[in-house]
Each structure stands twice: as structure tokens, then as C-alpha cells.
Design a protein around this motif. Structure first.
Motif, PDB file in Angstrom:
ATOM      1  N   SER A 177      -5.476 -15.875  67.575  1.00 26.87           N
ATOM      2  CA  SER A 177      -4.595 -14.790  67.137  1.00 26.87           C
ATOM      3  C   SER A 177      -4.531 -14.737  65.613  1.00 26.87           C
ATOM      4  O   SER A 177      -4.402 -15.774  64.948  1.00 26.87           O
ATOM      5  CB  SER A 177      -3.186 -14.979  67.706  1.00 26.87           C
ATOM      6  N   LEU A 178      -4.607 -13.543  65.071  1.00 27.50           N
ATOM      7  CA  LEU A 178      -4.451 -13.326  63.630  1.00 27.50           C
ATOM      8  C   LEU A 178      -3.144 -12.607  63.321  1.00 27.50           C
ATOM      9  O   LEU A 178      -2.933 -12.155  62.192  1.00 27.50           O
ATOM     10  CB  LEU A 178      -5.642 -12.525  63.082  1.00 27.50           C
ATOM     11  N   ASN A 179      -2.282 -12.493  64.324  1.00 23.77           N
ATOM     12  CA  ASN A 179      -0.959 -11.913  64.078  1.00 23.77           C
ATOM     13  C   ASN A 179      -0.190 -12.800  63.108  1.00 23.77           C
ATOM     14  O   ASN A 179      -0.382 -14.016  63.070  1.00 23.77           O
ATOM     15  CB  ASN A 179      -0.167 -11.789  65.380  1.00 23.77           C
ATOM     16  N   GLY A 180       0.701 -12.172  62.365  1.00 23.42           N
ATOM     17  CA  GLY A 180       1.496 -12.935  61.414  1.00 23.42           C
ATOM     18  C   GLY A 180       1.394 -12.334  60.026  1.00 23.42           C
ATOM     19  O   GLY A 180       1.119 -11.142  59.866  1.00 23.42           O
ATOM     20  N   GLU A 181       1.605 -13.157  59.023  1.00 24.10           N
ATOM     21  CA  GLU A 181       1.654 -12.674  57.644  1.00 24.10           C
ATOM     22  C   GLU A 181       0.257 -12.569  57.040  1.00 24.10           C
ATOM     23  O   GLU A 181      -0.547 -13.486  57.135  1.00 24.10           O
ATOM     24  CB  GLU A 181       2.512 -13.610  56.793  1.00 24.10           C
ATOM     25  N   TRP A 182      -0.018 -11.419  56.423  1.00 17.98           N
ATOM     26  CA  TRP A 182      -1.262 -11.180  55.694  1.00 17.98           C
ATOM     27  C   TRP A 182      -0.925 -10.867  54.240  1.00 17.98           C
ATOM     28  O   TRP A 182       0.197 -10.450  53.924  1.00 17.98           O
ATOM     29  CB  TRP A 182      -2.031  -9.990  56.284  1.00 17.98           C
ATOM     30  N   GLU A 183      -1.907 -11.030  53.361  1.00 16.28           N
ATOM     31  CA  GLU A 183      -1.777 -10.510  51.998  1.00 16.28           C
ATOM     32  C   GLU A 183      -1.995  -8.993  52.035  1.00 16.28           C
ATOM     33  O   GLU A 183      -2.736  -8.490  52.893  1.00 16.28           O
ATOM     34  CB  GLU A 183      -2.801 -11.163  51.087  1.00 16.28           C
ATOM     35  N   PHE A 184      -1.368  -8.293  51.092  1.00 17.70           N
ATOM     36  CA  PHE A 184      -1.404  -6.833  51.163  1.00 17.70           C
ATOM     37  C   PHE A 184      -1.376  -6.239  49.759  1.00 17.70           C
ATOM     38  O   PHE A 184      -0.721  -6.763  48.856  1.00 17.70           O
ATOM     39  CB  PHE A 184      -0.207  -6.312  51.965  1.00 17.70           C
ATOM     40  N   ARG A 220       3.004  -9.290  50.619  1.00 11.95           N
ATOM     41  CA  ARG A 220       2.771  -9.856  51.944  1.00 11.95           C
ATOM     42  C   ARG A 220       3.213  -8.819  52.972  1.00 11.95           C
ATOM     43  O   ARG A 220       4.100  -7.992  52.711  1.00 11.95           O
ATOM     44  CB  ARG A 220       3.567 -11.151  52.145  1.00 11.95           C
ATOM     45  N   ILE A 221       2.590  -8.884  54.147  1.00  8.87           N
ATOM     46  CA  ILE A 221       2.923  -7.894  55.179  1.00  8.87           C
ATOM     47  C   ILE A 221       2.736  -8.517  56.560  1.00  8.87           C
ATOM     48  O   ILE A 221       1.806  -9.314  56.764  1.00  8.87           O
ATOM     49  CB  ILE A 221       2.036  -6.628  55.030  1.00  8.87           C
ATOM     50  N   PRO A 222       3.612  -8.189  57.517  1.00 11.48           N
ATOM     51  CA  PRO A 222       3.407  -8.689  58.879  1.00 11.48           C
ATOM     52  C   PRO A 222       2.397  -7.840  59.638  1.00 11.48           C
ATOM     53  O   PRO A 222       2.305  -6.627  59.448  1.00 11.48           O
ATOM     54  CB  PRO A 222       4.800  -8.568  59.508  1.00 11.48           C
ATOM     55  N   VAL A 223       1.638  -8.491  60.481  1.00  9.54           N
ATOM     56  CA  VAL A 223       0.719  -7.833  61.409  1.00  9.54           C
ATOM     57  C   VAL A 223       1.057  -8.331  62.804  1.00  9.54           C
ATOM     58  O   VAL A 223       1.110  -9.543  63.030  1.00  9.54           O
ATOM     59  CB  VAL A 223      -0.749  -8.145  61.056  1.00  9.54           C
ATOM     60  N   PRO A 224       1.329  -7.416  63.762  1.00 10.54           N
ATOM     61  CA  PRO A 224       1.293  -5.961  63.617  1.00 10.54           C
ATOM     62  C   PRO A 224       2.509  -5.398  62.883  1.00 10.54           C
ATOM     63  O   PRO A 224       3.555  -6.035  62.829  1.00 10.54           O
ATOM     64  CB  PRO A 224       1.250  -5.467  65.068  1.00 10.54           C
ATOM     65  N   HIS A 257       5.839  12.656  57.388  1.00 10.72           N
ATOM     66  CA  HIS A 257       5.012  11.569  56.873  1.00 10.72           C
ATOM     67  C   HIS A 257       4.369  10.798  58.024  1.00 10.72           C
ATOM     68  O   HIS A 257       4.995  10.575  59.057  1.00 10.72           O
ATOM     69  CB  HIS A 257       5.845  10.617  56.017  1.00 10.72           C
ATOM     70  N   TYR A 258       3.129  10.404  57.814  1.00 13.27           N
ATOM     71  CA  TYR A 258       2.356   9.648  58.797  1.00 13.27           C
ATOM     72  C   TYR A 258       2.114   8.263  58.215  1.00 13.27           C
ATOM     73  O   TYR A 258       1.338   8.100  57.283  1.00 13.27           O
ATOM     74  CB  TYR A 258       1.028  10.345  59.093  1.00 13.27           C
ATOM     75  N   MET A 259       2.767   7.271  58.762  1.00 19.23           N
ATOM     76  CA  MET A 259       2.726   5.928  58.196  1.00 19.23           C
ATOM     77  C   MET A 259       1.452   5.197  58.625  1.00 19.23           C
ATOM     78  O   MET A 259       1.227   4.996  59.814  1.00 19.23           O
ATOM     79  CB  MET A 259       3.953   5.144  58.651  1.00 19.23           C
ATOM     80  N   PRO A 260       0.611   4.772  57.675  1.00 16.15           N
ATOM     81  CA  PRO A 260      -0.595   4.013  58.040  1.00 16.15           C
ATOM     82  C   PRO A 260      -0.272   2.550  58.326  1.00 16.15           C
ATOM     83  O   PRO A 260       0.824   2.065  58.051  1.00 16.15           O
ATOM     84  CB  PRO A 260      -1.474   4.137  56.789  1.00 16.15           C
ATOM     85  N   GLY A 261      -1.273   1.844  58.836  1.00 20.30           N
ATOM     86  CA  GLY A 261      -1.126   0.417  59.020  1.00 20.30           C
ATOM     87  C   GLY A 261      -1.794  -0.110  60.278  1.00 20.30           C
ATOM     88  O   GLY A 261      -2.266   0.658  61.119  1.00 20.30           O
ATOM     89  N   ILE A 262      -1.834  -1.417  60.389  1.00 20.70           N
ATOM     90  CA  ILE A 262      -2.339  -2.102  61.586  1.00 20.70           C
ATOM     91  C   ILE A 262      -1.142  -2.327  62.491  1.00 20.70           C
ATOM     92  O   ILE A 262      -0.273  -3.136  62.191  1.00 20.70           O
ATOM     93  CB  ILE A 262      -2.995  -3.438  61.213  1.00 20.70           C
ATOM     94  N   TRP A 263      -1.078  -1.608  63.613  1.00 15.27           N
ATOM     95  CA  TRP A 263       0.166  -1.577  64.372  1.00 15.27           C
ATOM     96  C   TRP A 263       0.064  -2.147  65.784  1.00 15.27           C
ATOM     97  O   TRP A 263       0.939  -1.904  66.621  1.00 15.27           O
ATOM     98  CB  TRP A 263       0.752  -0.172  64.376  1.00 15.27           C
ATOM     99  N   ASP A 264      -0.960  -2.965  66.015  1.00 12.94           N
ATOM    100  CA  ASP A 264      -1.036  -3.727  67.267  1.00 12.94           C
ATOM    101  C   ASP A 264      -1.767  -5.037  66.971  1.00 12.94           C
ATOM    102  O   ASP A 264      -2.168  -5.293  65.838  1.00 12.94           O
ATOM    103  CB  ASP A 264      -1.725  -2.917  68.365  1.00 12.94           C
ATOM    104  N   ASP A 265      -1.963  -5.844  67.989  1.00 12.00           N
ATOM    105  CA  ASP A 265      -2.464  -7.197  67.801  1.00 12.00           C
ATOM    106  C   ASP A 265      -3.847  -7.226  67.129  1.00 12.00           C
ATOM    107  O   ASP A 265      -4.678  -6.328  67.332  1.00 12.00           O
ATOM    108  CB  ASP A 265      -2.569  -7.910  69.148  1.00 12.00           C
ATOM    109  N   VAL A 266      -4.078  -8.301  66.382  1.00 11.99           N
ATOM    110  CA  VAL A 266      -5.377  -8.582  65.778  1.00 11.99           C
ATOM    111  C   VAL A 266      -5.770 -10.000  66.168  1.00 11.99           C
ATOM    112  O   VAL A 266      -4.944 -10.916  66.099  1.00 11.99           O
ATOM    113  CB  VAL A 266      -5.324  -8.445  64.248  1.00 11.99           C
ATOM    114  N   PHE A 267      -7.022 -10.175  66.593  1.00 14.29           N
ATOM    115  CA  PHE A 267      -7.456 -11.512  67.003  1.00 14.29           C
ATOM    116  C   PHE A 267      -8.969 -11.617  66.911  1.00 14.29           C
ATOM    117  O   PHE A 267      -9.688 -10.611  66.833  1.00 14.29           O
ATOM    118  CB  PHE A 267      -6.985 -11.848  68.421  1.00 14.29           C
ATOM    119  N   ILE A 268      -9.432 -12.865  66.901  1.00  5.86           N
ATOM    120  CA  ILE A 268     -10.856 -13.179  67.013  1.00  5.86           C
ATOM    121  C   ILE A 268     -11.072 -13.819  68.373  1.00  5.86           C
ATOM    122  O   ILE A 268     -10.266 -14.650  68.807  1.00  5.86           O
ATOM    123  CB  ILE A 268     -11.302 -14.135  65.896  1.00  5.86           C
ATOM    124  N   HIS A 269     -12.128 -13.437  69.065  1.00  2.99           N
ATOM    125  CA  HIS A 269     -12.461 -14.155  70.296  1.00  2.99           C
ATOM    126  C   HIS A 269     -13.926 -14.566  70.266  1.00  2.99           C
ATOM    127  O   HIS A 269     -14.780 -13.880  69.687  1.00  2.99           O
ATOM    128  CB  HIS A 269     -12.123 -13.349  71.555  1.00  2.99           C
TER     129      HIS A 269
END
Length: 744
Positions: free
Chosen positions: A28-35, A50-54, A182-194
Motif C-alpha cells: 500500500s502507498l496510501n498515507g502521506e506524500w510530498e506535494f 505534504r498531502i494525504p493519499v487518498p 470548481h473541479y478539485m483535482p487529486g488522487i482520490w482513491d487507493d494507490v498501491f504496488i503489487h
């Protein structure tokens, strides 16, 4: 000595055991990312946030530079019908997400994929400086093969660029809403590596048939073996898929099957099979029993991948003008959620990703109001929302973000097809909704028939397209906004003199007869046009409504009471028409300062119910009795009754259940002080799924006053009554009537 030798051999083999593939490794790559944000498409020189994902870009810390432009809190409401996004008031920016991750050396030799479940509005991915690709899809998973870009046993940099809605290509499917600013951009669901072997599950659908006690399984296998480069190179590989069906709660295996096949190299290969299940437990909102379907993939005889998805055994079809769940007529009762509009709400914060908050809003509150259904409107939701509906039992009309026309045919086909593959295992989703309040011949007559071949287990809705525009119209979605459209006039009184409205009259269908005459299910999934903001102000569309009916100086409390009463009567009007397949009020969650509104008050994080939501418990009850009488408190064209005269009216008993409903009705008339001046007991026997009408009469009081009529119905085995109400005026009081308000 032999034991010592065996021990040493085992020690030496331990790393091999650790390396043995168990099918699929997920990181899982969910959590805090640099932004950071930039105006150009070049990466930032440094990351300062810093930004949370999702999440979306409004959650960045420190806040983005244009935060105040995205979130405006008006102090008063300006009457407005729509907004043209081309008139934007901000500078489009590129949003950059960066995360550094160390990948274990033991993954060497595996195939690694980066998955972003949902990201809007154009997504570009890099790993260690290598461009992996881009996608314009905003609502379906984006997947990149990152195997050749990663460094095993070392730190890896993942860089994701997200564009702005202003740059969404013309061919992209949908994403225009005239009630959004306004249309808010962003990564708004889970991110992961498998990580998997060379042959992996790309997608799988478990499509149930309760009638035949079987599950159709459709699989797309992705082979990452290199393609044929020279003549004689291998082009295909033998593979084997072992399917297992388990009870989700117990883990008990109830069915299985093995399928052998050939996977084309550097390509996707389609497989399908049928798996019978003996005596399956069916899924319903009242008893949401889940199964888990597993697919284990072998490359020749080597384990290559293992994937699992939950599903439910249920059939959702139509019979005549009604929906049928597991061969039983099933009326839908509920509301709408417009999550993309909620993303504009200054108080939305991270609530859409707070599981506890979402469960209370999406499951607990609706079930307390007798709702069994929800329309996900003008845009879909994060995947775990569907999981909650699967687990706790809410059926969904799942609508793509397609209102105003936007998109090219082939891209719409690509995105809608991916939509089915990504969301098609959720038993809660029973209706695919392709369009909102619009028409598109390609979608209705070409694409939907194709997608029905992929998923025949659900019904399709195509906006305002009916049998006049479609070859196979499965259902319609009428929106009977009876009060008016917008009242685009400064003189509401003139409007209503020409267009009087009999609020509370259950038999008045003037202008809407075609709903009752249609030959397919009619799901009323919008009605009301009486929206408020959470502070009690009218919404942008309803300023004239409240100025006319409640008065320009009406208090927030009086507006909320009027809204609750209005919506209760309109819900009764719709539910009393038994030819309708369902009634979904608009709207349960939206932008607080938008063109419409939801039914919460104060800060949305607390989910504090307004009077409208509280009264929905009565008018949405599966067994109810409604008063059939036009309102006299707000409907100004209805003259008062004469003191002492005889009043003739009727009651409409309705029953959504397959058992008859027999119970007592207590009729009461209360004066403006809350004193009961008349009452009567009646008995009613309402047939299964049916309606029963009772004729009533009452000698009205001699005192001129404002009165409240109540019908309290006690269904079988219930101690709490279901209440219907109507306000009456008796005698000429120069329009100065007091009324007794019952608080919920």
C-alpha cells in the motif's frame, strides 16, 4: 549427524522459502506524500508541502496558494440557475505527488505494477525518472508496469503529475456539471504496488445467477512475457486457473473449478467459465451475505498470481414496471449522493475518506429512515464506499459523471468498459447509470447493448432516453419537480396564479401522466426543488420558492419546517403511486453552498439531521398510511374551509412488503394550541405490495383557526406510529393563521 545435516540444509533453504511466491504481494502507498504545484508541466525544484493519499489537493499542508478561490463561503444567496466552467476564476496548476519507497530485493524477478484506483483529471506517472505513461481516465483504475524502472533493494522515487479539469482532453468521457463551479483535482482513491509472476489477473468479474445457482466468471489475464521478436519465438504460454468460491464470513469453500488455457504473450487474453453453487445464500439489503471469489493463476505449473474479490448471489431484474430482487418485487426507497459536488464544500475536509463518517452517512442514517437504496449521482465514489454498501446492505444506482455532453465515442467505450470491469463485482450496484438528464444515441443504442454482453446481471439507465430513443429501454428516471422549474421571474405570485400546485393531493398527476403510462420501470430519483443550505438559507435555485411560500424574512427554523413538510407530502404523493418502481429524494449529500442542498444542519462532520431527514422516517416507511388532502398552509390558492362544514377526504395505505399489513389508524385534528379537538379510529388491511384507499369524513370545528390533521398508523408488531399530516385553515382569518408544529 543426519539430523544436524538436515537442519543445516533447512537453514540454507530458508531464503528460498521466503522467496516462494504466495501469489500476489501488495504494498500500500496510501498515507502521506510530498506535494507541490507548478504552472508548467515541469516538476518542481523542491517539495514544500505534504498531502494525504487518498484525498484531493485541498488537503495539502501548508494549503495550496489558491485555496480561498476554491472554497468560498457566501453570506447570502444569489438566485442562479447554472455556471459555465469556462468562466473560471482561478489559474489551472499542475499538482505533483512524490513518494520514496524501498523495494525488497526478494521481489527481484517479479513483475511490479503501480495502481492508482482513481485520479483526476489527467495522470502522468514516473518512477526513478522514467516516464511510465499517462491516462485521462478519472474514475477507473490506472495501472502502470514499473518492473524495468525500479531498483530492487534500493530507494525508489515515485512521481505522479495530476492535471487540472481545464486540460481534460475533449475525448475524455464526461466530467461536466453545470451546477459545479470548481473541479478539485487529486488522487482520490487507493494507490498501491503489487507484484506477481509473468501472467497475472488483469480483471475478474464474478457475475451471479441466483435463479440457476451459479456464477459466471470472466477473467482477463495479462501476460508480460516479451512478444515475438524474431520468427520462431514463443507467442503463447500454457496457463491454468483454479477458481474457489468461499463464504466470506466463515471461509468455507462451497464451489470450485479448474480451467486450462493459452495466454498470448505481451497481451491480454479473455477467459470465462461457469461455476455452480449448491444451495447458495442470497444477498439482499436486509441480509447482505457475501462470498469471496478467488482466482489462482499458474504459468505452466508455477504459481504466478492469486487474486480475490467479494461478490453476492443476487438477481436484479425487472418485471413489467417494477424491479425484482431474487424473484420478489422490490421497491426502492432512498436518496442521492453527489460526491463531486461535495468536494466543493468548504467543510468537506477529509470526510469522504473517513470510514466511520462515511458509514454513518451512507449506511446508518439511511437505514434508520427505511432507505434501502442510494443513487450515486453525477460521479462515482471511492471503492470502499461500495464495499460498505456490499457489507451492510444498500442497493445503488451507480451513475457516471456524464451530464452535459462531453467525450468521444471510442474513449467513452474504453472508460465505460473499464468501469464495468473495476466495479462489477459489487452486489450493491444493481443499476449502471450512463447519463444524467441527457441523451446520447451512441451510448444508448450501441454501447449499452455491448456492455450488456459483458455484464448481463444489471439494469442500464440512460438518462432521459426512453423507448422513443432506445431500442431496448430497460428503465426511465423521471424527475417530477412539481413546484416549478426555476421560477425565473421576480413575481412568484404571478407564476403560481398561472401554475397552481396542489401540494398534498395524492391524485393530482396533471403534466406527469406519462410516468404512469410508461411500459418500463419508472425510478423517480429526483424531486423536491425546495433545497436549503445547512444554515437555513435558500439554495441558489430556491430563493423565489422560500420568498413566496415562507416569506422573505422567514427564519432558518421556519424554512426548515416548511421544507420537511413539503418533502413529506411530495414523498407521499410519489409513494402512493404504486406503478413507480422507486422513490429517491434529492439530495442526501452535496455542496453546502451550491445550487441545491442536502438535509443536514450546522457542520457536516457532525451529520446533524434536519427536520426533513427526521420526517423522512415516516413518509418512507415500508408500511404507511397517507392523508390525501391539499395543503392549506402554504398553498395560497386554496380557500379556507367553512366552520362547522363537513370535510370529505381519503386515506391511502401503501405496503412495500410481500406480507399484508393490518393495523389501526388514529386520526386526530389539533388546533393551533396543540389541543386535540377531534379524533377517530379506523382499521386498514393493505395487500402485499399494494394500496388500500379509505374514504373518510369529518365535521369541522366551528372555531376559525389553523389546524393540523394527523393520521397515525400502527403497522403490525410496531409500537411507534407512522405519521402523515396536513395543515387546514378553517374560517376567514385574513390570512393570519397560527399552526401547531410537531417537532421530530
Amino acid at each position: 549427524m543426519k539430523r544436524l545435516l538436515l537442519f543445516l540444509i533447512l537453514i540454507c533453504l530458508c531464503p528460498l522459502f521466503l522467496m516462494a511466491r504466495e501469489g500476489r504481494t501488495v504494498i500500500s502507498l496510501n498515507g502521506e506524500w510530498e506535494f507541490e504545484q507548478t504552472q508548467t508541466a515541469f516538476p518542481p525544484a523542491k517539495f514544500t508541502r505534504r498531502i494525504p493519499v487518498p484525498g484531493l489537493i485541498h488537503l495539502a499542508v501548508p494549503r495550496i496558494g489558491q485555496y480561498e478561490k476554491f472554497f468560498h463561503r457566501p453570506t447570502e444567496t444569489q438566485l442562479s440557475e447554472q455556471f459555465n466552467f469556462l468562466n473560471r476564476d482561478y489559474t489551472p496548476m499542475y499538482s505533483w505527488y512524490r513518494k520514496k519507497i524501498r523495494l525488497d530485493k526478494r521481489l527481484t524477478g517479479e513483475q511490479l505494477f503501480l495502481t492508482i484506483k482513481k485520479s483526476q483529471y489527467v495522470t502522468v506517472a514516473y518512477v526513478n525518472g522514467r516516464l511510465l505513461g499517462s491516462s485521462m481516465e478519472c474514475y477507473t483504475p490506472v495501472e502502470f508496469n514499473i518492473t524495468d524502472a525500479v531498483r530492487f533493494g534500493e530507494e525508489n522515487e515515485i512521481l505522479i503529475q495530476v492535471g487540472d479539469r481545464a486540460w481534460l482532453p475533449s475525448e475524455a468521457a464526461g466530467s461536466t456539471d453545470k451546477e459545479k463551479v470548481h473541479y478539485m483535482p487529486g488522487i482520490w482513491d487507493d494507490v498501491f504496488i503489487h507484484a506477481t509472476g509473468k501472467i497475472k489477473v488483469k480483471n475478474v468479474l464474478f457475475l451471479p445467477s441466483a435463479a440457476t445457482k451459479s456464477v459466471a466468471v470472466k477473467v482477463r489475464l495479462l501476460s508480460t512475457y516479451p512478444p515475438q521478436m524474431i520468427f520462431g519465438d514463443t507467442m503463447r504460454d500454457s496457463c491454468r486457473m483454479e477458481f474457489a468460491i468461499k463464504e466470506k464470513s466463515s471461509g468455507k469453500i462451497v464451489a470450485g473449478r479448474t480451467v486450462k488455457g493459452i495466454a498470448k504473450r505481451d497481451n491480454i487474453t479473455f477467459f470465462e467459465t461457469m461455476i455452480p453453487i449448491e444451495d447458495p445464500v442470497l444477498w439482499t439489503p436486509e441480509a447482505p451475505f457475501l462470498y469471496e471469489g478467488q482466482v489462482t493463476v499458474y504459468d505452466n505449473d508455477d504459481l504466478s498470481d492469486k487474486y480475490a474479490a467479494n461478490f453476492g448471489m443476487r438477481d436484479f431484474t425487472k418485471r413489467g414496471k417494477h424491479f425484482v430482487l431474487n424473484n420478489e418485487k422490490y421497491y426502492l426507497r432512498g436518496s442521492n449522493i453527489t460526491l463531486q459536488r461535495f468536494f466543493e464544500d468548504p467543510d468537506c475536509d477529509n470526510l469522504a475518506w473517513d470510514r466511520e463518517w462515511v458509514k454513518k452517512m451512507l449506511i446508518d442514517i439511511p437505514k434508520s429512515l427505511h432507505w434501502n437504496a442510494m443513487r450515486i449521482c453525477v460521479g462515482i465514489v471511492p471503492d470502499f464506499w461500495y464495499d460498505l454498501c456490499d457489507e451492510y446492505g444498500i442497493v445503488l444506482q451507480n451513475e457516471w459523471f456524464y451530464w452535459q455532453n462531453h467525450g468521444w465515442d471510442e474513449q467513452i467505450r474504453k472508460e465505460y468498459t473499464n468501469w464495468i470491469w473495476s466495479d462489477g463485482n459489487h452486489p450493491s450496484i444493481v443499476i449502471w447509470d450512463a447519463i444524467n438528464e441527457n441523451w446520447d444515441a451512441y451510448i444508448g443504442n450501441t454501447l449499452i447493448p455491448e456492455l450488456k454482453q459483458l455484464d448481463p446481471t444489471r439494469i442500464w439507465d440512460s438518462g432521459y432516453m426512453t423507448s422513443n430513443e432506445m431500442n431496448n429501454d430497460e428503465m426511465d428516471e423521471p424527475h417530477p419537480y412539481r413546484s416549478l422549474t426555476l421560477m425565473p421571474t421576480d413575481r412568484a405570485q404571478d407564476y403560481f396564479e398561472k401554475h397552481p400546485y396542489d401540494l398534498g393531493n395524492l391524485d393530482n398527476w396533471n403534466g406527469f401522466e406519462h410516468f404512469r403510462d410508461a411500459g418500463v420501470p419508472q425510478l423517480v430519483n429526483e424531486y423536491g426543488w425546495i433545497w436549503l443550505w445547512r444554515n437555513g438559507n435558500p439554495s441558489k435555485l430556491t430563493v423565489n420558492n422560500y420568498d413566496y411560500f415562507a416569506g422573505r424574512d422567514a427564519s432558518p427554523e421556519s424554512r426548515r419546517e416548511m421544507q420537511a413538510y413539503w418533502l413529506q407530502l411530495e414523498t407521499e404523493w410519489l409513494r402512493a403511486e404504486r406503478s413507480l418502481a422507486g422513490v429517491l429524494a434529492f439530495c442526501h449529500l452535496t455542496n453546502n453552498y451550491g445550487f441545491t442542498g442536502d438535509w443536514f444542519v450546522n457542520h457536516i462532520k457532525d451529520l446533524e439531521l434536519s427536520p426533513a431527514l427526521k420526517w423522512f422516517e415516516d413518509c418512507f416507511a415500508p408500511q404507511a398510511v397517507f392523508i390525501n388532502l391539499t395543503d392549506q398552509r402554504y398553498m395560497k390558492h386554496i380557500p379556507p374551509y367553512q366552520p362547522g362544514s363537513e370535510l370529505l377526504f381519503s386515506l391511502a395505505g401503501i405496503n412495500d412488503n410481500k406480507q399484508p399489513s393490518q393495523g389501526n389508524i388514529l386520526l386526530k385534528l389539533l388546533n393551533s394550541k396543540g389541543e386535540t379537538v377531534w379524533q377517530q379510529n379506523r382499521q386498514i388491511d393493505i395487500p402485499p405490495y399494494g394500496k388500500k384507499t379509505l374514504s373518510c369524513k369529518m365535521n369541522l370545528p366551528n372555531d376559525k383557526d389553523g389546524y393540523l390533521m394527523l393520521a397515525e398508523y400502527y403497522p403490525p408488531d410496531e409500537t411507534k406510529p407512522v405519521v402523515s399530516r396536513r395543515y387546514l385553515k378553517i374560517g376567514n382569518a385574513d390570512d393570519k393563521y397560527d399552526f401547531f408544529d410537531i417537532k421530530k
